[in-house]
Scaffold this motif. Structure first.
Motif, PDB file in Angstrom:
ATOM      1  N   TYR A 111      27.596  84.527  84.068  1.00 32.17           N
ATOM      2  CA  TYR A 111      26.620  84.969  83.078  1.00 32.17           C
ATOM      3  C   TYR A 111      27.003  84.563  81.653  1.00 32.17           C
ATOM      4  O   TYR A 111      26.139  84.280  80.814  1.00 32.17           O
ATOM      5  CB  TYR A 111      26.451  86.487  83.147  1.00 32.17           C
ATOM      6  CG  TYR A 111      25.759  86.973  84.401  1.00 32.17           C
ATOM      7  CD1 TYR A 111      25.186  86.082  85.297  1.00 32.17           C
ATOM      8  CD2 TYR A 111      25.675  88.331  84.691  1.00 32.17           C
ATOM      9  CE1 TYR A 111      24.541  86.529  86.444  1.00 32.17           C
ATOM     10  CE2 TYR A 111      25.035  88.796  85.830  1.00 32.17           C
ATOM     11  CZ  TYR A 111      24.476  87.888  86.700  1.00 32.17           C
ATOM     12  OH  TYR A 111      23.834  88.333  87.828  1.00 32.17           O
ATOM     13  N   TYR A 132      18.562  83.703  75.259  1.00 31.23           N
ATOM     14  CA  TYR A 132      17.714  84.249  76.323  1.00 31.23           C
ATOM     15  C   TYR A 132      16.275  83.769  76.167  1.00 31.23           C
ATOM     16  O   TYR A 132      15.648  83.312  77.134  1.00 31.23           O
ATOM     17  CB  TYR A 132      17.759  85.775  76.283  1.00 31.23           C
ATOM     18  CG  TYR A 132      16.763  86.452  77.195  1.00 31.23           C
ATOM     19  CD1 TYR A 132      16.914  86.406  78.585  1.00 31.23           C
ATOM     20  CD2 TYR A 132      15.673  87.145  76.678  1.00 31.23           C
ATOM     21  CE1 TYR A 132      16.014  87.019  79.426  1.00 31.23           C
ATOM     22  CE2 TYR A 132      14.760  87.767  77.514  1.00 31.23           C
ATOM     23  CZ  TYR A 132      14.935  87.698  78.887  1.00 31.23           C
ATOM     24  OH  TYR A 132      14.027  88.307  79.721  1.00 31.23           O
ATOM     25  N   ALA A 160      15.002  84.469  87.141  1.00 32.02           N
ATOM     26  CA  ALA A 160      15.443  85.800  87.580  1.00 32.02           C
ATOM     27  C   ALA A 160      16.932  85.982  87.284  1.00 32.02           C
ATOM     28  O   ALA A 160      17.365  87.060  86.877  1.00 32.02           O
ATOM     29  CB  ALA A 160      15.173  85.969  89.066  1.00 32.02           C
ATOM     30  N   ARG A 161      17.706  84.923  87.453  1.00 30.88           N
ATOM     31  CA  ARG A 161      19.150  85.012  87.193  1.00 30.88           C
ATOM     32  C   ARG A 161      19.428  85.160  85.699  1.00 30.88           C
ATOM     33  O   ARG A 161      20.332  85.885  85.290  1.00 30.88           O
ATOM     34  CB  ARG A 161      19.853  83.761  87.734  1.00 30.88           C
ATOM     35  CG  ARG A 161      21.369  83.913  87.785  1.00 30.88           C
ATOM     36  CD  ARG A 161      21.969  82.974  88.805  1.00 30.88           C
ATOM     37  NE  ARG A 161      23.388  83.270  88.996  1.00 30.88           N
ATOM     38  CZ  ARG A 161      24.366  82.640  88.378  1.00 30.88           C
ATOM     39  NH1 ARG A 161      24.093  81.679  87.522  1.00 30.88           N
ATOM     40  NH2 ARG A 161      25.629  82.967  88.604  1.00 30.88           N
ATOM     41  N   VAL A 163      17.430  86.577  83.543  1.00 35.09           N
ATOM     42  CA  VAL A 163      17.044  87.957  83.210  1.00 35.09           C
ATOM     43  C   VAL A 163      18.162  88.918  83.596  1.00 35.09           C
ATOM     44  O   VAL A 163      18.517  89.823  82.829  1.00 35.09           O
ATOM     45  CB  VAL A 163      15.732  88.347  83.928  1.00 35.09           C
ATOM     46  CG1 VAL A 163      15.470  89.840  83.802  1.00 35.09           C
ATOM     47  CG2 VAL A 163      14.562  87.554  83.363  1.00 35.09           C
ATOM     48  N   ASP A 164      18.730  88.739  84.790  1.00 36.10           N
ATOM     49  CA  ASP A 164      19.816  89.602  85.254  1.00 36.10           C
ATOM     50  C   ASP A 164      21.045  89.439  84.356  1.00 36.10           C
ATOM     51  O   ASP A 164      21.708  90.425  84.012  1.00 36.10           O
ATOM     52  CB  ASP A 164      20.173  89.254  86.698  1.00 36.10           C
ATOM     53  CG  ASP A 164      21.148  90.251  87.303  1.00 36.10           C
ATOM     54  OD1 ASP A 164      20.990  91.460  87.073  1.00 36.10           O
ATOM     55  OD2 ASP A 164      22.080  89.824  87.999  1.00 36.10           O
ATOM     56  N   ALA A 165      21.332  88.197  83.986  1.00 38.87           N
ATOM     57  CA  ALA A 165      22.478  87.931  83.108  1.00 38.87           C
ATOM     58  C   ALA A 165      22.280  88.596  81.751  1.00 38.87           C
ATOM     59  O   ALA A 165      23.205  89.201  81.202  1.00 38.87           O
ATOM     60  CB  ALA A 165      22.664  86.422  82.932  1.00 38.87           C
ATOM     61  N   TYR A 166      21.078  88.507  81.221  1.00 39.31           N
ATOM     62  CA  TYR A 166      20.777  89.086  79.907  1.00 39.31           C
ATOM     63  C   TYR A 166      20.896  90.609  79.941  1.00 39.31           C
ATOM     64  O   TYR A 166      21.529  91.218  79.061  1.00 39.31           O
ATOM     65  CB  TYR A 166      19.376  88.675  79.478  1.00 39.31           C
ATOM     66  CG  TYR A 166      18.908  89.323  78.189  1.00 39.31           C
ATOM     67  CD1 TYR A 166      19.481  88.967  76.967  1.00 39.31           C
ATOM     68  CD2 TYR A 166      17.892  90.284  78.183  1.00 39.31           C
ATOM     69  CE1 TYR A 166      19.064  89.556  75.782  1.00 39.31           C
ATOM     70  CE2 TYR A 166      17.473  90.872  77.015  1.00 39.31           C
ATOM     71  CZ  TYR A 166      18.069  90.506  75.817  1.00 39.31           C
ATOM     72  OH  TYR A 166      17.660  91.103  74.638  1.00 39.31           O
ATOM     73  N   SER A 167      20.303  91.235  80.958  1.00 39.31           N
ATOM     74  CA  SER A 167      20.349  92.700  81.045  1.00 39.31           C
ATOM     75  C   SER A 167      21.779  93.194  81.273  1.00 39.31           C
ATOM     76  O   SER A 167      22.147  94.278  80.821  1.00 39.31           O
ATOM     77  CB  SER A 167      19.431  93.190  82.170  1.00 39.31           C
ATOM     78  OG  SER A 167      19.857  92.692  83.425  1.00 39.31           O
ATOM     79  N   THR A 168      22.587  92.392  81.945  1.00 38.24           N
ATOM     80  CA  THR A 168      23.981  92.766  82.200  1.00 38.24           C
ATOM     81  C   THR A 168      24.817  92.669  80.932  1.00 38.24           C
ATOM     82  O   THR A 168      25.596  93.572  80.612  1.00 38.24           O
ATOM     83  CB  THR A 168      24.599  91.870  83.290  1.00 38.24           C
ATOM     84  OG1 THR A 168      23.881  92.051  84.519  1.00 38.24           O
ATOM     85  CG2 THR A 168      26.074  92.198  83.517  1.00 38.24           C
ATOM     86  N   SER A 174      27.517  97.804  81.393  1.00 38.08           N
ATOM     87  CA  SER A 174      27.359  96.797  82.457  1.00 38.08           C
ATOM     88  C   SER A 174      28.150  95.534  82.127  1.00 38.08           C
ATOM     89  O   SER A 174      28.664  94.864  83.026  1.00 38.08           O
ATOM     90  CB  SER A 174      25.882  96.462  82.670  1.00 38.08           C
ATOM     91  OG  SER A 174      25.287  95.977  81.476  1.00 38.08           O
ATOM     92  N   TYR A 178      31.010  93.965  84.490  1.00 38.96           N
ATOM     93  CA  TYR A 178      30.899  92.569  84.925  1.00 38.96           C
ATOM     94  C   TYR A 178      32.178  91.794  84.598  1.00 38.96           C
ATOM     95  O   TYR A 178      32.651  90.979  85.403  1.00 38.96           O
ATOM     96  CB  TYR A 178      29.692  91.901  84.270  1.00 38.96           C
ATOM     97  CG  TYR A 178      29.456  90.484  84.730  1.00 38.96           C
ATOM     98  CD1 TYR A 178      29.085  90.217  86.042  1.00 38.96           C
ATOM     99  CD2 TYR A 178      29.619  89.409  83.861  1.00 38.96           C
ATOM    100  CE1 TYR A 178      28.869  88.914  86.482  1.00 38.96           C
ATOM    101  CE2 TYR A 178      29.413  88.105  84.294  1.00 38.96           C
ATOM    102  CZ  TYR A 178      29.036  87.863  85.605  1.00 38.96           C
ATOM    103  OH  TYR A 178      28.833  86.572  86.035  1.00 38.96           O
TER     104      TYR A 178
END
Length: 269
Positions: A111, A132, A160-161, A163-168, A174, A178
């Motif tokens: 990420y 992002y 999708a990845r 988005v997941d990386a950004y939210s993490t 989080s 991570y």
């Protein structure tokens, strides 16, 4: 140099013998805690492997180290599905730099690399937001609707990845978890903590929230909780820098409880 070429070809022939994904195990790819090998995720073909021309004639050990480097091996094996050009070790392989075609997801790109960041806890939220938005523009369905079905699927998976990386990464808790995961340390958010001091403090916060008579009182409690969250976030950052795993995990457990307390307050506001 002749000896190295023979060794390389023998290794290539061995790797290319099976058409199924095969485990590629070496000393440098085994994590000290998980001991899990790096798996080649696609068929190895002779044309997938670029013979290095810049190795010293007396460096067979360097050849072995090159094979045993997960990032180097990944760079050698990955090629753009469209233009067949391999990325350099410094390039990010979400979009091919040569033909701009969207690539399949590469799990080896973590990420932090997606956002061009170092693996560290303290990051700038503004730069995270900017990158992002840039990635989402490139991967947006409206921009790839004329592409092939495969590339549209790649774009959806990459989006999708991202988005997941950004939210993490944008969330302090989080992001901390991570970072520990990348270090091979799994921290269970649901694990019950037996720290008497923490449990007493959490109980006191809950009682204060239940007894709060109005939103102003709740906001005061929330400010205290957020301040404690900030303090333990700083403790984690320091522990991570000096590789104090025990203190880092302790800080994450504290942050987890403060996060839950804040969520309870938000529900009542």
């Amino acid at each position: 140099m002749k000896t190295i070429k023979v060794l390389w070809r023998q290794s290539s022939a061995l790797l290319c013998r099976n058409i199924r994904p095969i485990p590629f195990v070496c000393a440098n790819s085994l994590h000290s805690s998980t001991k899990s090998p790096f798996f080649v995720s696609h068929t190895l073909l002779p044309e997938d492997i670029n013979f290095p021309t810049n190795l010293p004639h007396n460096a067979p050990n360097q050849l072995f180290q090159l094979f045993c480097s997960e990032s180097s091996l990944n760079t050698m094996l990955r090629r753009c599905w469209n233009c067949k050009i391999s990325p350099t070790s410094s390039e990010l392989f979400l979009v091919c730099n040569s033909c701009q075609c969207i690539q399949p997801v590469d799990p080896s790109v973590d990420y932090f690399r997606i956002f061009g960041l170092e693996r560290k806890y303290d990051i700038e939220g503004s730069s995270l937001e900017r990158v992002y938005k840039d990635w989402q523009k490139k991967l947006h369905p409206d921009l790839v609707h004329t592409k092939s079905e495969s590339e549209r699927e790649y774009a959806a998976e990459q989006s999708a990845r991202v988005v997941d990386a950004y939210s993490t990464l944008k969330n302090s808790l989080s992001r901390a978890m991570y970072l520990m995961k990348l270090q091979g340390v799994h921290v269970d958010e649901e694990q019950t903590v037996s720290d008497p001091e923490l449990l007493a403090e959490v109980m006191e916060i809950r009682e204060s929230v239940e007894e709060a008579s109005n939103s102003q009182a709740l906001k005061l409690i929330q400010a205290e909780v957020q301040e404690k969250m900030k303090q333990w976030s700083e403790i984690f950052a320091k522990a991570f820098r000096v590789q104090d795993t025990e203190e880092a995990v302790r800080a994450i457990h504290r942050m987890t409880y403060y996060k839950r307390a804040n969520e309870e307050i938000v529900k009542r506001l």
